[in-house]
Design a protein around this motif. Sequence first.
Motif, PDB file in Angstrom:
ATOM      1  N   ILE A  64       8.740 -15.707 -11.197  1.00  0.00           N
ATOM      2  CA  ILE A  64       9.230 -14.616 -11.799  1.00  0.00           C
ATOM      3  C   ILE A  64       9.597 -15.597 -12.262  1.00  0.00           C
ATOM      4  O   ILE A  64       9.182 -15.522 -14.356  1.00  0.00           O
ATOM      5  N   THR A 107      16.812 -12.641  -8.362  1.00  0.00           N
ATOM      6  CA  THR A 107      15.330 -12.199  -9.458  1.00  0.00           C
ATOM      7  C   THR A 107      14.455 -12.082  -8.004  1.00  0.00           C
ATOM      8  O   THR A 107      13.662 -10.833  -8.389  1.00  0.00           O
ATOM      9  N   ASN A 159      15.200  -8.485  -6.536  1.00  0.00           N
ATOM     10  CA  ASN A 159      13.944  -7.564  -7.508  1.00  0.00           C
ATOM     11  C   ASN A 159      13.394  -7.589  -7.003  1.00  0.00           C
ATOM     12  O   ASN A 159      12.359  -6.450  -7.338  1.00  0.00           O
ATOM     13  N   ASN A 160      12.697  -8.565  -7.438  1.00  0.00           N
ATOM     14  CA  ASN A 160      10.950  -8.718  -6.732  1.00  0.00           C
ATOM     15  C   ASN A 160      10.786  -8.350  -6.000  1.00  0.00           C
ATOM     16  O   ASN A 160       9.295  -7.763  -5.222  1.00  0.00           O
ATOM     17  N   VAL A 212      10.986  -4.484  -6.200  1.00  0.00           N
ATOM     18  CA  VAL A 212      10.192  -3.980  -6.620  1.00  0.00           C
ATOM     19  C   VAL A 212       7.532  -4.004  -5.734  1.00  0.00           C
ATOM     20  O   VAL A 212       7.580  -3.354  -5.574  1.00  0.00           O
ATOM     21  N   THR A 213       8.185  -5.365  -5.003  1.00  0.00           N
ATOM     22  CA  THR A 213       6.961  -5.255  -4.097  1.00  0.00           C
ATOM     23  C   THR A 213       6.436  -3.923  -2.912  1.00  0.00           C
ATOM     24  O   THR A 213       6.111  -3.739  -3.073  1.00  0.00           O
ATOM     25  N   GLN A 228       1.306  -3.797 -10.110  1.00  0.00           N
ATOM     26  CA  GLN A 228       2.496  -4.640  -9.850  1.00  0.00           C
ATOM     27  C   GLN A 228       2.678  -6.004 -10.573  1.00  0.00           C
ATOM     28  O   GLN A 228       3.509  -6.204 -10.701  1.00  0.00           O
ATOM     29  N   GLN A 255       6.281  -7.459 -12.258  1.00  0.00           N
ATOM     30  CA  GLN A 255       6.003  -8.636 -12.266  1.00  0.00           C
ATOM     31  C   GLN A 255       6.566  -9.553 -13.616  1.00  0.00           C
ATOM     32  O   GLN A 255       7.675 -10.302 -13.602  1.00  0.00           O
ATOM     33  N   LEU A 277       9.424  -7.448 -15.285  1.00  0.00           N
ATOM     34  CA  LEU A 277      10.776  -7.806 -14.855  1.00  0.00           C
ATOM     35  C   LEU A 277      11.237  -9.943 -15.541  1.00  0.00           C
ATOM     36  O   LEU A 277      12.899  -9.687 -16.024  1.00  0.00           O
ATOM     37  N   ALA A 317      10.665  -2.946 -14.635  1.00  0.00           N
ATOM     38  CA  ALA A 317      10.113  -3.304 -13.682  1.00  0.00           C
ATOM     39  C   ALA A 317       9.103  -1.895 -13.211  1.00  0.00           C
ATOM     40  O   ALA A 317       8.251  -1.981 -12.611  1.00  0.00           O
ATOM     41  N   GLN A 325       1.254 -17.264 -11.893  1.00  0.00           N
ATOM     42  CA  GLN A 325       2.018 -17.615 -12.860  1.00  0.00           C
ATOM     43  C   GLN A 325       2.125 -17.426 -14.148  1.00  0.00           C
ATOM     44  O   GLN A 325       2.633 -16.821 -14.923  1.00  0.00           O
TER      45      GLN A 325
END
Length: 271
Positions: free
Chosen positions: A74, A98, A101-102, A105-106, A186, A190, A193, A202, A260
């Motif tokens: 991220i 992070t 948190n990801n 989100v996933t 998604q 990301q 985020l 996010a 990324q």
Amino acid sequence: MDVIEIIKDAFLFPSKDIKVLVIYVLLSILAGVFSFIGTFVYILGFITPECFMWGGIAFIVSMLIGWVLAGYLISIIKSGIELDDEVPGFEWWENFITGFNNFIVTIVYFIIPAFIVVVVGYLTNIYGNFMIIANEVMSQAQNVYMGNSTFILSEAASQAIANLMISLSVTIMVALVLFVIFSFLQTMAQARLANTGSLGEALNVVEAAKDIRRIGVGKVIVVILLIIIIIAVIEMILSSVPFLAILSIIISPYLLFFAQRAVGLLYSDIA
């Protein structure tokens, strides 16, 4: 930035700090080792109950390392959003938070399409048709075993098979479409985020969808397709040449960094 600039910048970006890439590779290997140990020890748990605990601990360690790795990815997106040419270093605690948190989100962006697919499967009566077929097969098999008849499905079971094929086809098509759509969403989540550091931002699916429109649907699709094609071609070359396969230990993380970074540069248009 235009599409070619994004791809060129992103592809060269990981090579600017090989040391960070090596650290990522070593952490990935470590996570894989703990995952393997966890699986092996957990299997031994059927022999020695204490192994269940140690296997669980190994899995947890692997997961925690995975969150650090995900959080670092991220941060690469963030470097692209900020148009920062330097490869970010590891910020262990920040990367861990992070990454967690990801992880959330996933899960959220997986649960939504999964729930819709389950609803579609219910509405198309997959379970009902399957149970009709299963009951018929069990009944016929028992009769054949007893020598009372040959194995011939009834008209109701035959119709249920036809209905099941239709139900499965519809459900699979819906699942594929939703998978593609929510994969794009998604990706935007990301980027949100990375840009805001906010889990709430996010998880805002509506705004994630609007971000795609703000950037340009065509541009988003082209960049992501190019990323997929480039990664697929390189991975195919590595897998087809035996002595190059060992390079995947480094090349695969390199390609992750590339993907990324490209997402971050894409999102920088609206950041």
